[in-house]
Design a protein around this motif. Sequence first.
Motif, mmCIF file in Angstrom:
data_model
loop_
_atom_site.group_PDB
_atom_site.id
_atom_site.type_symbol
_atom_site.label_atom_id
_atom_site.label_comp_id
_atom_site.label_asym_id
_atom_site.label_seq_id
_atom_site.Cartn_x
_atom_site.Cartn_y
_atom_site.Cartn_z
ATOM 1 N N ASP A 1 -1.336 -4.081 -5.214
ATOM 2 C CA ASP A 1 -2.458 -5.353 -5.062
ATOM 3 C C ASP A 1 -3.514 -4.318 -4.517
ATOM 4 N N ALA A 2 -3.332 -3.572 -3.910
ATOM 5 C CA ALA A 2 -4.040 -1.766 -3.498
ATOM 6 C C ALA A 2 -4.276 -1.208 -4.213
ATOM 7 N N PHE A 3 -3.102 -0.786 -5.177
ATOM 8 C CA PHE A 3 -2.775 -0.065 -5.995
ATOM 9 C C PHE A 3 -3.588 -0.135 -6.993
ATOM 10 N N ILE B 1 0.959 -22.638 0.214
ATOM 11 C CA ILE B 1 1.676 -22.118 0.127
ATOM 12 C C ILE B 1 2.231 -21.744 1.118
ATOM 13 N N SER B 2 2.287 -21.040 1.765
ATOM 14 C CA SER B 2 2.633 -20.328 2.697
ATOM 15 C C SER B 2 2.600 -21.141 3.781
ATOM 16 N N ASP B 3 1.301 -21.245 4.492
ATOM 17 C CA ASP B 3 1.861 -22.642 5.405
ATOM 18 C C ASP B 3 2.412 -23.641 4.924
ATOM 19 N N ILE B 4 2.671 -24.348 3.695
ATOM 20 C CA ILE B 4 4.189 -25.171 3.487
ATOM 21 C C ILE B 4 5.360 -24.493 3.610
ATOM 22 N N TYR B 5 5.148 -23.186 3.779
ATOM 23 C CA TYR B 5 7.142 -22.380 4.206
ATOM 24 C C TYR B 5 6.275 -21.296 4.564
ATOM 25 N N GLN B 6 7.105 -20.293 4.041
ATOM 26 C CA GLN B 6 6.386 -18.958 5.027
ATOM 27 C C GLN B 6 5.063 -18.198 4.043
ATOM 28 N N ARG B 7 5.606 -17.296 5.771
ATOM 29 C CA ARG B 7 4.120 -16.639 5.538
ATOM 30 C C ARG B 7 4.266 -14.944 6.260
ATOM 31 N N ASN B 8 4.008 -13.699 5.028
ATOM 32 C CA ASN B 8 3.962 -12.247 5.948
ATOM 33 C C ASN B 8 2.557 -12.077 5.133
ATOM 34 N N LEU B 9 1.996 -11.140 6.031
ATOM 35 C CA LEU B 9 0.875 -9.925 5.164
ATOM 36 C C LEU B 9 1.027 -9.076 5.596
ATOM 37 N N PHE B 10 0.762 -7.580 5.346
ATOM 38 C CA PHE B 10 1.119 -6.213 5.685
ATOM 39 C C PHE B 10 -0.061 -5.145 5.734
ATOM 40 N N ALA B 11 -0.512 -4.853 6.558
ATOM 41 C CA ALA B 11 -1.406 -3.828 6.867
ATOM 42 C C ALA B 11 -1.400 -2.258 6.449
ATOM 43 N N ALA B 12 -0.143 -2.095 6.758
ATOM 44 C CA ALA B 12 -0.028 -1.173 6.719
ATOM 45 C C ALA B 12 0.518 -0.367 4.815
ATOM 46 N N ALA B 13 1.107 -2.024 4.270
ATOM 47 C CA ALA B 13 1.257 -1.446 3.146
ATOM 48 C C ALA B 13 0.411 -1.367 2.168
ATOM 49 N N GLY B 14 -1.008 -2.330 2.286
ATOM 50 C CA GLY B 14 -2.132 -1.937 1.462
ATOM 51 C C GLY B 14 -2.470 -0.702 1.863
ATOM 52 N N THR B 15 -2.242 -0.515 2.674
ATOM 53 C CA THR B 15 -3.839 0.948 2.965
ATOM 54 C C THR B 15 -2.801 2.224 1.834
ATOM 55 N N LEU B 16 -1.329 2.100 2.357
ATOM 56 C CA LEU B 16 -0.443 3.066 1.108
ATOM 57 C C LEU B 16 -1.434 2.782 0.686
ATOM 58 N N GLY B 17 -0.527 1.762 -0.290
ATOM 59 C CA GLY B 17 -1.356 1.675 -2.066
ATOM 60 C C GLY B 17 -2.708 2.221 -2.058
ATOM 61 N N LEU B 18 -3.536 1.759 -1.118
ATOM 62 C CA LEU B 18 -5.105 2.162 -1.565
ATOM 63 C C LEU B 18 -5.471 4.246 -1.526
ATOM 64 N N CYS B 19 -4.580 4.352 -0.424
ATOM 65 C CA CYS B 19 -4.071 5.404 -1.152
ATOM 66 C C CYS B 19 -3.205 6.053 -2.040
ATOM 67 N N LEU B 20 -2.859 5.732 -2.440
ATOM 68 C CA LEU B 20 -1.955 6.511 -3.138
ATOM 69 C C LEU B 20 -2.298 5.991 -4.519
ATOM 70 N N GLY B 21 -2.920 4.985 -4.243
ATOM 71 C CA GLY B 21 -4.344 4.529 -6.798
ATOM 72 C C GLY B 21 -4.603 5.252 -6.218
ATOM 73 N N PHE B 22 -5.283 6.249 -5.651
ATOM 74 C CA PHE B 22 -6.484 7.102 -5.816
ATOM 75 C C PHE B 22 -6.215 8.605 -6.569
ATOM 76 N N VAL B 23 -4.501 9.074 -6.120
ATOM 77 C CA VAL B 23 -3.975 9.973 -6.729
ATOM 78 C C VAL B 23 -3.323 9.540 -8.059
ATOM 79 N N LEU B 24 -2.084 8.973 -7.444
ATOM 80 C CA LEU B 24 -1.578 8.445 -8.846
ATOM 81 C C LEU B 24 -2.423 7.657 -10.231
ATOM 82 N N GLY B 25 -3.240 6.816 -9.630
ATOM 83 C CA GLY B 25 -3.993 6.658 -10.446
ATOM 84 C C GLY B 25 -4.352 7.637 -11.724
#
Length: 427
Positions: A54-56, A100-124
């Motif tokens: 998503d961030a990428f 859905i995550s409230d009914i079942y399970q949930r996870n969100l992770f800032a480190a992965a998002g910021t890494l995707g944002l970072c690499l998106g500029f260069v890899l893109g």
Amino acid sequence: MTSIKSESPVASKEDDYENAVSSGDISKGPPETDISSVRRAVLLTIFCLALFVDAFMTSAIVICLDSIGIDFNQPASITQWALTAYNLTFGSFLLLAGRISDIYQRNLFAAAGTLGLCLGFVLGGIIVQFATWRWVFWVVPIITVPLSVLSMLIKPGNRARETKDTKKMDFPGVFALTVGWGTPRVLAPLIIAVFMMAGFFFWQNRLHEERALIPSTTWFIPNFTVLTLVSFCTQIYMTGPILVLSEYWPTAYDWDALTIGLHVLPIGLTATIVCVILPRWILQLPPRIALICANVMCGCFSILLVFASSRDRYWGYTFPSFVLITVGSSAAYMISNVGIVTSVPPDSAGVAAAIFNAAQQVGGAINVAIISTILVQVQNHHPYPSYKGPSSAMWFIVALGLFEVAMVVIFFKPQKQAVRAENDIKE
């Protein structure tokens, strides 16, 4: 944070589950601790890669816009809708995912998002430079389709959280929220979307809290609305300047996509450092003061970009502005995110997180449209290489940051006042 509950969320969830098991409302499945470490690691990798993609895409699409415009012979006012459509579609489905995550399970992770944002500029930039911008969009199915299949195969059995009165999905609300964004026309779908959004909130107020995607009482939680409005603007401080400069630099400086990606890399690197290394220190600050300081940084240091009118001003104006506004916006992101999630009951944390992210995506789409309109209107009278168009767009970002400061100063309640207001709501 703003109004953290006195009881332990983990203990509360476990007690509710054990009570439900003992009463026979649900059957006890294998505990989560029975999952092997390898399986946990694979699941964690899948969850992180999902946020990475998503961030990428958010950052890579911005790098692609100039190439897309050239291929289709379209101005920036049209090509920016690729980013707007992505943000709106993503944001509109977030509440469904949160429910859905409230009914079942949930996870969100800032480190992965910021890494995707970072690499998106260069890899893109690399993809656009040596292949074609279309391959940026192929990245999504190439990564997510195998991951989706793998996640369905190895995910643990869902442990029911509810009793006999199991929470149900509000499908009419989901339909009202998500239908209408992706049609090829613009004006008619937007008008319809406005009425559907109004109908969505009207419908949510009529539903019982156990079924509503957004319970009506959510908006009366102390500081919840203010923090949502803060999240409405956190994305544009980073994507706005990149959107403007990625269009200006190729014309004024003759920079290719890879060169642009490398020059906006400080934004991704700074966001990664702030979100991975500094959360403990940032979140220990008083939330009100920290939010004010964060938005002051975003607004005041965006002024440097107003005057970054030549190539030789990159290191003196553009680079420090990129770093400082990213520090401010990343801090505002973390504070508002944690504040929103911890202000609601544990079984509503998924929806709260979805509201936060939806506000961020939709706010980013709306602000991108405003910035693009300003840029195009000024550029019509002062074409490139004049910097008056980008300068005018940057002034909007400055004003937005200062507006956020005023909003937090006026409406954000300190922790003691927030707890007192929350008790009044409960009574």
